[in-house]
Design a protein around this motif. Structure first.
Motif, PDB file in Angstrom:
ATOM      1  N   SER A 115       0.825  -1.198   0.000  1.00  0.00           N
ATOM      2  CA  SER A 115       0.000   0.000   0.000  1.00  0.00           C
ATOM      3  C   SER A 115       0.865   1.256   0.000  1.00  0.00           C
ATOM      4  O   SER A 115       1.908   1.305   0.655  1.00  0.00           O
ATOM      5  CB  SER A 115      -0.884  -0.016   1.247  1.00  0.00           C
ATOM      6  OG  SER A 115      -1.471   1.225   1.465  1.00  0.00           O
ATOM      7  N   LEU A 116       0.401   2.271  -0.714  1.00  0.00           N
ATOM      8  CA  LEU A 116       1.080   3.560  -0.655  1.00  0.00           C
ATOM      9  C   LEU A 116       0.745   4.289   0.643  1.00  0.00           C
ATOM     10  O   LEU A 116       1.458   5.207   1.033  1.00  0.00           O
ATOM     11  CB  LEU A 116       0.728   4.416  -1.868  1.00  0.00           C
ATOM     12  CG  LEU A 116       1.332   3.937  -3.175  1.00  0.00           C
ATOM     13  CD1 LEU A 116       0.904   4.823  -4.331  1.00  0.00           C
ATOM     14  CD2 LEU A 116       2.839   3.868  -3.083  1.00  0.00           C
ATOM     15  N   HIS A 117      -0.322   3.883   1.299  1.00  0.00           N
ATOM     16  CA  HIS A 117      -0.639   4.467   2.602  1.00  0.00           C
ATOM     17  C   HIS A 117       0.471   4.138   3.604  1.00  0.00           C
ATOM     18  O   HIS A 117       0.904   4.983   4.359  1.00  0.00           O
ATOM     19  CB  HIS A 117      -1.988   3.965   3.102  1.00  0.00           C
ATOM     20  CG  HIS A 117      -2.379   4.515   4.430  1.00  0.00           C
ATOM     21  ND1 HIS A 117      -2.808   5.809   4.591  1.00  0.00           N
ATOM     22  CD2 HIS A 117      -2.384   3.956   5.662  1.00  0.00           C
ATOM     23  CE1 HIS A 117      -3.056   6.017   5.876  1.00  0.00           C
ATOM     24  NE2 HIS A 117      -2.806   4.905   6.535  1.00  0.00           N
ATOM     25  N   THR A 118       0.935   2.891   3.580  1.00  0.00           N
ATOM     26  CA  THR A 118       2.026   2.474   4.473  1.00  0.00           C
ATOM     27  C   THR A 118       3.394   2.690   3.825  1.00  0.00           C
ATOM     28  O   THR A 118       4.418   2.542   4.481  1.00  0.00           O
ATOM     29  CB  THR A 118       1.893   0.981   4.843  1.00  0.00           C
ATOM     30  OG1 THR A 118       1.974   0.195   3.653  1.00  0.00           O
ATOM     31  CG2 THR A 118       0.605   0.719   5.590  1.00  0.00           C
ATOM     32  N   LYS A 119       3.382   2.998   2.514  1.00  0.00           N
ATOM     33  CA  LYS A 119       4.610   3.246   1.741  1.00  0.00           C
ATOM     34  C   LYS A 119       5.517   2.028   1.689  1.00  0.00           C
ATOM     35  O   LYS A 119       6.732   2.152   1.539  1.00  0.00           O
ATOM     36  CB  LYS A 119       5.371   4.453   2.298  1.00  0.00           C
ATOM     37  CG  LYS A 119       4.559   5.718   2.321  1.00  0.00           C
ATOM     38  CD  LYS A 119       5.306   6.836   2.992  1.00  0.00           C
ATOM     39  CE  LYS A 119       4.365   8.013   3.117  1.00  0.00           C
ATOM     40  NZ  LYS A 119       4.588   8.793   4.266  1.00  0.00           N
ATOM     41  N   SER A 120       4.935   0.835   1.795  1.00  0.00           N
ATOM     42  CA  SER A 120       5.751  -0.374   1.803  1.00  0.00           C
ATOM     43  C   SER A 120       4.912  -1.594   1.447  1.00  0.00           C
ATOM     44  O   SER A 120       3.694  -1.513   1.339  1.00  0.00           O
ATOM     45  CB  SER A 120       6.388  -0.575   3.178  1.00  0.00           C
ATOM     46  OG  SER A 120       5.377  -0.763   4.150  1.00  0.00           O
ATOM     47  N   GLY A 121       5.614  -2.698   1.290  1.00  0.00           N
ATOM     48  CA  GLY A 121       4.936  -3.953   0.994  1.00  0.00           C
ATOM     49  C   GLY A 121       5.942  -5.031   0.661  1.00  0.00           C
ATOM     50  O   GLY A 121       7.118  -4.940   1.022  1.00  0.00           O
ATOM     51  N   THR A 122       5.466  -6.032  -0.044  1.00  0.00           N
ATOM     52  CA  THR A 122       6.310  -7.141  -0.453  1.00  0.00           C
ATOM     53  C   THR A 122       6.270  -7.249  -1.973  1.00  0.00           C
ATOM     54  O   THR A 122       5.403  -6.673  -2.625  1.00  0.00           O
ATOM     55  CB  THR A 122       5.850  -8.466   0.174  1.00  0.00           C
ATOM     56  OG1 THR A 122       4.501  -8.725  -0.232  1.00  0.00           O
ATOM     57  CG2 THR A 122       5.940  -8.415   1.693  1.00  0.00           C
TER      58      THR A 122
END
Length: 129
Positions: free
Chosen positions: A107-114
């Protein structure tokens, strides 16, 4: 009896017209909302991905929420592909793989992911420029 049928027709016909007009107004309103929509994530996002393979990411988000992903591998090989955001509220990435199979999750809300590429995987993070 014929007068009765004409009377019914005179009453029913305007009702059909009114319901058709309200559908047209609803469609115009919905189209205007779509045209005026601006994704809260619009802009350029830059970051990295790491794991079994690592490199840089550039995410260009358009006004409508469509996304151009540029992935660079450490040896400066670029891959560009297009996808979109799934949720306007949380900026979830639509898990669409690139032509080579690279897929971002998160997510761009969390600015992170896998991310995942065949049997390889890892994490990514970005910041808005």
């Amino acid at each position: 009896m014929i007068k009765n049928q004409y009377f019914k027709l005179l009453i029913i016909a305007p009702l059909f017209l009114l319901s058709s007009c309200s559908e047209i107004v609803d469609n115009v309103h919905q189209n205007n909302e779509q045209e005026n929509y601006v994704s809260p994530y619009m802009g350029k996002w830059v970051g990295t991905y790491s794991g079994e393979v690592s490199g840089t990411l550039i995410l260009n988000i358009s006004k409508s929420g469509s996304m151009e992903v540029t992935r660079t591998v450490n040896n400066n090989v670029e891959e560009v592909y297009y996808t979109s955001l799934q949720g306007a509220e949380n900026g979830s990435l639509s898990p669409s793989p690139s032509p080579k199979g690279f897929t971002l999750y998160g997510s761009l809300h969390t600015k992170s992911g896998t991310w995942k590429l065949q049997n390889w995987s890892g994490s990514w993070s970005v910041t808005k420029q």
